[in-house]
Motif scaffolding. Structure first.
Motif, PDB file in Angstrom:
ATOM      1  N   MET A   9      48.008  65.891 -12.947  1.00 32.77           N
ATOM      2  CA  MET A   9      48.181  67.145 -12.202  1.00 32.77           C
ATOM      3  C   MET A   9      49.434  67.853 -12.991  1.00 32.77           C
ATOM      4  SD  MET A   9      47.381  65.970  -8.201  1.00 32.77           S
ATOM      5  CE  MET A   9      48.023  64.363  -8.343  1.00 32.77           C
ATOM      6  N   SER A  12      52.681  66.807 -10.984  1.00 30.11           N
ATOM      7  CA  SER A  12      52.790  65.416 -10.650  1.00 30.11           C
ATOM      8  C   SER A  12      54.011  64.973 -11.681  1.00 30.11           C
ATOM      9  CB  SER A  12      51.671  64.592 -10.969  1.00 30.11           C
ATOM     10  OG  SER A  12      51.934  63.538 -11.639  1.00 30.11           O
ATOM     11  N   ASN A  13      55.075  64.645 -11.056  1.00 25.05           N
ATOM     12  CA  ASN A  13      56.349  64.325 -11.882  1.00 25.05           C
ATOM     13  C   ASN A  13      55.963  63.111 -12.932  1.00 25.05           C
ATOM     14  OD1 ASN A  13      56.147  62.514  -9.321  1.00 25.05           O
ATOM     15  ND2 ASN A  13      57.896  61.554 -10.292  1.00 25.05           N
ATOM     16  N   LEU A  14      55.074  62.155 -12.541  1.00 19.57           N
ATOM     17  CA  LEU A  14      54.779  61.084 -13.405  1.00 19.57           C
ATOM     18  C   LEU A  14      53.813  61.757 -14.354  1.00 19.57           C
ATOM     19  CD1 LEU A  14      54.565  58.392 -10.871  1.00 19.57           C
ATOM     20  CD2 LEU A  14      56.724  59.140 -12.388  1.00 19.57           C
ATOM     21  N   GLN A  37      41.933  65.060  -7.807  1.00 18.25           N
ATOM     22  CA  GLN A  37      42.033  65.614  -6.405  1.00 18.25           C
ATOM     23  C   GLN A  37      43.313  66.640  -6.344  1.00 18.25           C
ATOM     24  OE1 GLN A  37      42.825  62.752  -7.217  1.00 18.25           O
ATOM     25  NE2 GLN A  37      44.691  61.705  -6.254  1.00 18.25           N
ATOM     26  N   LYS A  55      45.409  56.920  -8.983  1.00 22.03           N
ATOM     27  CA  LYS A  55      46.511  57.505  -9.111  1.00 22.03           C
ATOM     28  C   LYS A  55      46.579  58.291 -10.358  1.00 22.03           C
ATOM     29  CE  LYS A  55      48.926  55.977  -5.351  1.00 22.03           C
ATOM     30  NZ  LYS A  55      49.228  56.965  -4.369  1.00 22.03           N
ATOM     31  N   VAL A  56      47.296  59.302 -10.638  1.00 23.32           N
ATOM     32  CA  VAL A  56      47.564  59.759 -11.944  1.00 23.32           C
ATOM     33  C   VAL A  56      49.027  59.667 -12.416  1.00 23.32           C
ATOM     34  CG1 VAL A  56      45.610  61.465 -11.759  1.00 23.32           C
ATOM     35  CG2 VAL A  56      47.995  62.167 -11.060  1.00 23.32           C
ATOM     36  N   PRO A  57      49.236  59.523 -13.553  1.00 22.69           N
ATOM     37  CA  PRO A  57      48.637  59.762 -14.742  1.00 22.69           C
ATOM     38  C   PRO A  57      47.542  58.427 -15.469  1.00 22.69           C
ATOM     39  CG  PRO A  57      50.699  59.185 -15.468  1.00 22.69           C
ATOM     40  CD  PRO A  57      50.848  59.177 -13.882  1.00 22.69           C
ATOM     41  N   GLU A  68      49.129  53.751 -15.261  1.00 28.26           N
ATOM     42  CA  GLU A  68      50.670  53.203 -14.848  1.00 28.26           C
ATOM     43  C   GLU A  68      51.546  53.895 -15.919  1.00 28.26           C
ATOM     44  OE1 GLU A  68      52.081  51.501 -11.994  1.00 28.26           O
ATOM     45  OE2 GLU A  68      50.230  51.873 -11.218  1.00 28.26           O
ATOM     46  N   THR A  69      52.253  54.557 -15.238  1.00 31.28           N
ATOM     47  CA  THR A  69      53.061  55.542 -16.230  1.00 31.28           C
ATOM     48  C   THR A  69      54.008  54.667 -17.185  1.00 31.28           C
ATOM     49  OG1 THR A  69      53.499  57.135 -14.527  1.00 31.28           O
ATOM     50  CG2 THR A  69      55.363  57.337 -15.955  1.00 31.28           C
ATOM     51  N   MET A 104      60.726  53.602 -11.466  1.00 35.17           N
ATOM     52  CA  MET A 104      59.652  53.275 -10.475  1.00 35.17           C
ATOM     53  C   MET A 104      59.591  52.900  -9.217  1.00 35.17           C
ATOM     54  SD  MET A 104      57.229  54.653 -12.712  1.00 35.17           S
ATOM     55  CE  MET A 104      58.518  56.059 -12.552  1.00 35.17           C
ATOM     56  N   ARG A 113      58.499  60.589  -3.238  1.00 32.71           N
ATOM     57  CA  ARG A 113      57.574  60.031  -2.340  1.00 32.71           C
ATOM     58  C   ARG A 113      58.184  60.455  -0.659  1.00 32.71           C
ATOM     59  NH1 ARG A 113      54.102  60.830  -5.838  1.00 32.71           N
ATOM     60  NH2 ARG A 113      55.349  60.192  -7.763  1.00 32.71           N
TER      61      ARG A 113
HETATM   62  N1  LIG Z   1      52.606  53.254  -9.963  1.00 32.86           N
HETATM   63  C1  LIG Z   1      51.770  54.691 -10.466  1.00 32.86           C
HETATM   64  C2  LIG Z   1      52.132  55.754  -9.505  1.00 32.86           C
HETATM   65  C3  LIG Z   1      51.359  57.111  -9.809  1.00 32.86           C
HETATM   66  C4  LIG Z   1      51.542  57.978  -8.605  1.00 32.86           C
HETATM   67  O1  LIG Z   1      51.955  57.756  -7.535  1.00 32.86           O
HETATM   68  N2  LIG Z   1      51.091  59.169  -8.893  1.00 32.86           N
HETATM   69  C5  LIG Z   1      50.971  60.383  -7.851  1.00 32.86           C
HETATM   70  C6  LIG Z   1      51.486  61.612  -8.728  1.00 32.86           C
HETATM   71  S1  LIG Z   1      53.042  61.652  -9.142  1.00 32.86           S
HETATM   72  C7  LIG Z   1      49.604  60.345  -7.411  1.00 32.86           C
HETATM   73  O2  LIG Z   1      48.560  60.219  -8.030  1.00 32.86           O
HETATM   74  N3  LIG Z   1      49.665  60.846  -6.147  1.00 32.86           N
HETATM   75  C8  LIG Z   1      48.236  61.321  -5.596  1.00 32.86           C
HETATM   76  C9  LIG Z   1      48.216  60.384  -4.392  1.00 32.86           C
HETATM   77  O3  LIG Z   1      48.866  59.343  -4.009  1.00 32.86           O
HETATM   78  O4  LIG Z   1      46.901  60.472  -4.003  1.00 32.86           O
HETATM   79  C10 LIG Z   1      52.577  55.097 -11.967  1.00 32.86           C
HETATM   80  O5  LIG Z   1      53.506  54.576 -12.443  1.00 32.86           O
HETATM   81  O6  LIG Z   1      51.700  55.600 -12.634  1.00 32.86           O
END
Ligand SMILES: N[C@@H](CCC(=O)N[C@@H](CS)C(=O)NCC(=O)O)C(=O)O
Length: 222
Positions: A9, A12-14, A37, A55-57, A68-69, A104, A113
């Motif tokens: 997205m 999304s910061n990651l 979503q 989760k993304v990315p 996993e970022t 992370m 978060r």
């Molecule tokens: N451990 C994951 C965390 C990824 C994460 O939390 N992504 C957030 C966006 S920055 C996400 O997908 N949020 C949507 C949700 O939790 O439903 C990583 O390092 O990529």
């Protein structure tokens, strides 16, 4: 064409972190938000097929799918020619891994978060709830502590010295959001090295090209 697609997205910061990694590595890539979503909704079946944790990315490179970022950033750095996104010297490389881990496991939960997202999505009733205020004040104290540790780390420019590396690509987008929240600039004023690094980050092409274009008014009133 590198055949790389980043799925995520724009806000999304990651997702921004891995887009910055691709831009800094100078590899062509596609960015797709299709079938991801909106915030607050359950993961779509399409996303779950790529990442069972929803989760993304996510990165796809041909048939190869990776989530996993930190893993994605390392893959981009290790598998493509272009400027190095990590230090070469063993101690600095170890320091980089330390900051990836802190970013992370501590900074992302504390800043994004547990502070930015609750502040951003709180409705009027929640904002008037004393328990919410107490929680946000506790998070502010925690983030102030995080920033003081970060400030010492940014004393030499970036966390690994003069090279802009993977942990900076994780941390700076978080600072961008923090700076846009009520109380954020005040917190950052006590961390001048972080503020200075953020100013240099914003001047980079990779930052400008991935700017989430925050609705300033909305954030300031959050
Ligand atoms: N451990 C994951 C965390 C990824 C994460 O939390 N992504 C957030 C966006 S920055 C996400 O997908 N949020 C949507 C949700 O939790 O439903 C990583 O390092 O990529």
């Amino acid at each position: 064409m590198s055949d790389v697609t980043i799925i995520g997205m724009p806000r999304s910061n990651l997702t921004r972190t891995v887009r910055i990694a691709c831009l800094e590595k100078e590899i062509p890539f596609a960015f797709s938000s299709r079938n991801v979503q909106p915030p607050g909704h359950p993961p779509t079946p399409e996303l779950l097929r790529n990442n069972p944790f929803g989760k993304v990315p996510v990165l796809t490179h041909g048939q190869f799918v990776l989530y996993e970022t930190a893993a994605i950033c390392r893959y981009i750095d290790d598998n493509f020619p272009g400027p190095l996104l990590r230090p070469v010297h063993a101690e600095k490389a170890a320091r980089m891994n330390q900051w990836i881990s802190v970013a992370m496991t501590r900074l992302d939960p504390d800043i994004i978060r547990n502070f930015v997202i609750p502040m951003f999505f709180a409705d009027d009733v929640t904002r008037r709830d004393p328990a919410f205020t107490t929680r946000m004040n506790e998070m502010t104290d925690r983030i102030r502590h995080d920033l003081s540790a970060l400030d010492a780390a940014y004393g030499d420019g970036w966390v690994c010295g003069d090279r802009f590396t993977i942990p900076d690509m994780m941390i700076m987008p978080m600072i961008h959001y923090l700076n846009a929240m009520p109380g954020g600039p005040e917190m950052l004023a006590n961390a001048p090295n972080v503020e200075d690094a953020f100013a240099r980050f914003k001047a980079r092409t990779s930052a400008a090209q991935t700017d989430p274009l925050l609705p300033e008014k909305l954030l300031k009133s959050a």
